[in-house]
Design a protein around this motif. Structure first.
Motif, mmCIF file in Angstrom:
data_model
loop_
_atom_site.group_PDB
_atom_site.id
_atom_site.type_symbol
_atom_site.label_atom_id
_atom_site.label_comp_id
_atom_site.label_asym_id
_atom_site.label_seq_id
_atom_site.Cartn_x
_atom_site.Cartn_y
_atom_site.Cartn_z
ATOM 1 N N LEU A 42 0.819 -1.209 0.000
ATOM 2 C CA LEU A 42 0.000 0.000 0.000
ATOM 3 C C LEU A 42 0.855 1.263 0.000
ATOM 4 C CD1 LEU A 42 -3.000 0.965 0.244
ATOM 5 C CD2 LEU A 42 -2.615 1.030 2.705
ATOM 6 N N ILE A 43 1.893 1.302 0.846
ATOM 7 C CA ILE A 43 2.657 2.547 1.010
ATOM 8 C C ILE A 43 4.031 2.514 0.365
ATOM 9 C CG2 ILE A 43 1.460 3.069 3.162
ATOM 10 C CD1 ILE A 43 4.075 2.348 4.630
ATOM 11 N N GLY A 44 4.504 1.338 -0.024
ATOM 12 C CA GLY A 44 5.833 1.216 -0.597
ATOM 13 C C GLY A 44 6.817 0.708 0.441
ATOM 14 N N GLU A 45 7.993 0.367 -0.016
ATOM 15 C CA GLU A 45 9.020 -0.220 0.848
ATOM 16 C C GLU A 45 9.635 0.786 1.826
ATOM 17 O OE1 GLU A 45 10.061 -3.486 1.048
ATOM 18 O OE2 GLU A 45 8.430 -3.985 -0.327
ATOM 19 N N ASP A 46 9.663 2.050 1.449
ATOM 20 C CA ASP A 46 10.317 3.074 2.270
ATOM 21 C C ASP A 46 9.279 3.798 3.131
ATOM 22 O OD1 ASP A 46 11.857 5.079 3.388
ATOM 23 O OD2 ASP A 46 12.870 5.584 1.506
ATOM 24 N N VAL A 47 9.098 3.304 4.337
ATOM 25 C CA VAL A 47 8.082 3.853 5.245
ATOM 26 C C VAL A 47 8.402 5.309 5.590
ATOM 27 C CG1 VAL A 47 6.978 3.608 7.501
ATOM 28 C CG2 VAL A 47 7.564 1.570 6.172
ATOM 29 N N ALA A 48 9.678 5.611 5.809
ATOM 30 C CA ALA A 48 10.072 6.981 6.165
ATOM 31 C C ALA A 48 9.753 7.958 5.035
ATOM 32 C CB ALA A 48 11.554 7.029 6.511
ATOM 33 N N ALA A 49 10.022 7.557 3.812
ATOM 34 C CA ALA A 49 9.723 8.425 2.667
ATOM 35 C C ALA A 49 8.218 8.661 2.555
ATOM 36 C CB ALA A 49 10.267 7.818 1.384
ATOM 37 N N PHE A 50 7.437 7.616 2.795
ATOM 38 C CA PHE A 50 5.975 7.752 2.777
ATOM 39 C C PHE A 50 5.531 8.752 3.840
ATOM 40 C CE2 PHE A 50 1.878 6.491 4.584
ATOM 41 C CZ PHE A 50 1.055 6.599 3.467
ATOM 42 N N ALA A 51 6.044 8.595 5.060
ATOM 43 C CA ALA A 51 5.668 9.475 6.167
ATOM 44 C C ALA A 51 6.077 10.918 5.872
ATOM 45 C CB ALA A 51 6.306 9.001 7.467
ATOM 46 N N ASP A 52 7.287 11.100 5.359
ATOM 47 C CA ASP A 52 7.748 12.449 5.012
ATOM 48 C C ASP A 52 6.903 13.069 3.907
ATOM 49 O OD1 ASP A 52 9.757 12.673 6.894
ATOM 50 O OD2 ASP A 52 11.319 11.903 5.556
ATOM 51 N N ASP A 53 6.511 12.256 2.943
ATOM 52 C CA ASP A 53 5.714 12.764 1.832
ATOM 53 C C ASP A 53 4.356 13.274 2.312
ATOM 54 O OD1 ASP A 53 5.552 13.277 -0.991
ATOM 55 O OD2 ASP A 53 4.111 11.623 -1.120
ATOM 56 N N LEU A 54 3.799 12.634 3.327
ATOM 57 C CA LEU A 54 2.504 13.070 3.850
ATOM 58 C C LEU A 54 2.573 14.461 4.486
ATOM 59 C CD1 LEU A 54 1.001 9.877 5.531
ATOM 60 C CD2 LEU A 54 0.328 10.935 3.375
ATOM 61 N N ILE A 55 3.731 14.813 5.016
ATOM 62 C CA ILE A 55 3.842 16.101 5.714
ATOM 63 C C ILE A 55 4.770 17.078 5.006
ATOM 64 C CG2 ILE A 55 3.262 15.148 7.968
ATOM 65 C CD1 ILE A 55 6.294 15.243 8.616
ATOM 66 N N LYS A 56 5.087 16.804 3.743
ATOM 67 C CA LYS A 56 6.069 17.636 3.039
ATOM 68 C C LYS A 56 5.662 19.105 2.950
ATOM 69 C CE LYS A 56 4.301 16.676 -1.525
ATOM 70 N NZ LYS A 56 4.330 15.709 -2.560
ATOM 71 N N ASP A 57 4.381 19.388 2.903
ATOM 72 C CA ASP A 57 3.918 20.773 2.810
ATOM 73 C C ASP A 57 3.486 21.345 4.160
ATOM 74 O OD1 ASP A 57 4.346 20.772 0.045
ATOM 75 O OD2 ASP A 57 2.351 19.929 -0.332
ATOM 76 N N SER A 58 3.691 20.584 5.222
ATOM 77 C CA SER A 58 3.281 21.017 6.559
ATOM 78 C C SER A 58 4.441 21.691 7.280
ATOM 79 C CB SER A 58 2.835 19.817 7.396
ATOM 80 O OG SER A 58 1.738 19.192 6.810
ATOM 81 N N ARG A 59 4.109 22.706 8.014
ATOM 82 C CA ARG A 59 5.116 23.311 8.885
ATOM 83 C C ARG A 59 5.230 22.453 10.133
ATOM 84 N NH1 ARG A 59 5.001 29.562 9.516
ATOM 85 N NH2 ARG A 59 6.476 28.779 10.980
ATOM 86 N N THR A 60 6.415 22.458 10.721
ATOM 87 C CA THR A 60 6.625 21.697 11.941
ATOM 88 C C THR A 60 6.878 22.659 13.097
ATOM 89 O OG1 THR A 60 9.016 21.516 11.637
ATOM 90 C CG2 THR A 60 7.643 19.784 10.656
ATOM 91 N N PHE A 61 6.699 22.148 14.302
ATOM 92 C CA PHE A 61 6.974 22.965 15.477
ATOM 93 C C PHE A 61 8.458 23.310 15.537
ATOM 94 C CE2 PHE A 61 2.997 20.909 16.875
ATOM 95 C CZ PHE A 61 2.263 22.058 17.097
ATOM 96 N N ALA A 62 9.304 22.437 15.039
ATOM 97 C CA ALA A 62 10.742 22.709 15.008
ATOM 98 C C ALA A 62 11.026 23.917 14.114
ATOM 99 C CB ALA A 62 11.508 21.489 14.522
ATOM 100 N N GLU A 63 10.365 23.995 12.970
ATOM 101 C CA GLU A 63 10.554 25.146 12.071
ATOM 102 C C GLU A 63 10.073 26.437 12.722
ATOM 103 O OE1 GLU A 63 10.028 22.900 7.784
ATOM 104 O OE2 GLU A 63 8.279 23.789 8.742
ATOM 105 N N VAL A 64 8.937 26.378 13.372
ATOM 106 C CA VAL A 64 8.407 27.563 14.053
ATOM 107 C C VAL A 64 9.376 28.015 15.139
ATOM 108 C CG1 VAL A 64 6.531 28.395 15.533
ATOM 109 C CG2 VAL A 64 6.008 26.991 13.527
ATOM 110 N N HIS A 65 9.916 27.062 15.893
ATOM 111 C CA HIS A 65 10.874 27.391 16.948
ATOM 112 C C HIS A 65 12.143 28.006 16.358
ATOM 113 C CE1 HIS A 65 13.054 27.203 20.699
ATOM 114 N NE2 HIS A 65 14.020 26.530 20.088
#
Length: 108
Positions: free
Chosen positions: A72-95
């Motif tokens: 369903l998501i592909g072999e690279d779980v981290a890449a899938f997870a990163d792709d879901l939030i690629k356009d999202s700001r993170t609290f680390a960026e805000v900080h």
């Protein structure tokens, strides 16, 4: 946020996690690893609850279709997870932006 809001939030979270536990073991493991990663990275979209709920819905659809989680998501779980939030700001960026502004103000 009142006490009732906190109680309702806990009820919703418990119901959400009950759905996670109902997933097949491979899906549950991948979901929990992505969830743990998001809690560390801190995408701001995580606050409204739709990111994890949408991920869970997606996983449940995959189970219903008889697909394995990696199919369903592909072999690279981290890449899938990163792709879901690629356009999202993170609290680390805000900080980091906040610190940069403070440093810029302090230098003047």
């Amino acid at each position: 946020m009142g006490v009732r809001d906190i109680i309702e939030g806990k009820k919703q979270w418990r119901a959400h996690m009950a759905r996670v536990k109902a997933l097949p073991p491979d899906y549950e493991i991948v979901y929990k690893e992505i969830q743990k990663y998001y809690f560390k990275v801190g995408p701001i979209d995580l606050l409204n609850g739709s990111l994890l709920a949408d991920l869970l819905d997606f996983f449940e659809e995959g189970v219903a279709d008889g697909k394995g989680v990696l199919e369903l998501i592909g072999e690279d779980v981290a890449a899938f997870a990163d792709d879901l939030i690629k356009d999202s700001r993170t609290f680390a960026e805000v900080h980091q932006e906040s610190v940069a502004r403070k440093l810029g103000t302090a230098e003047k």
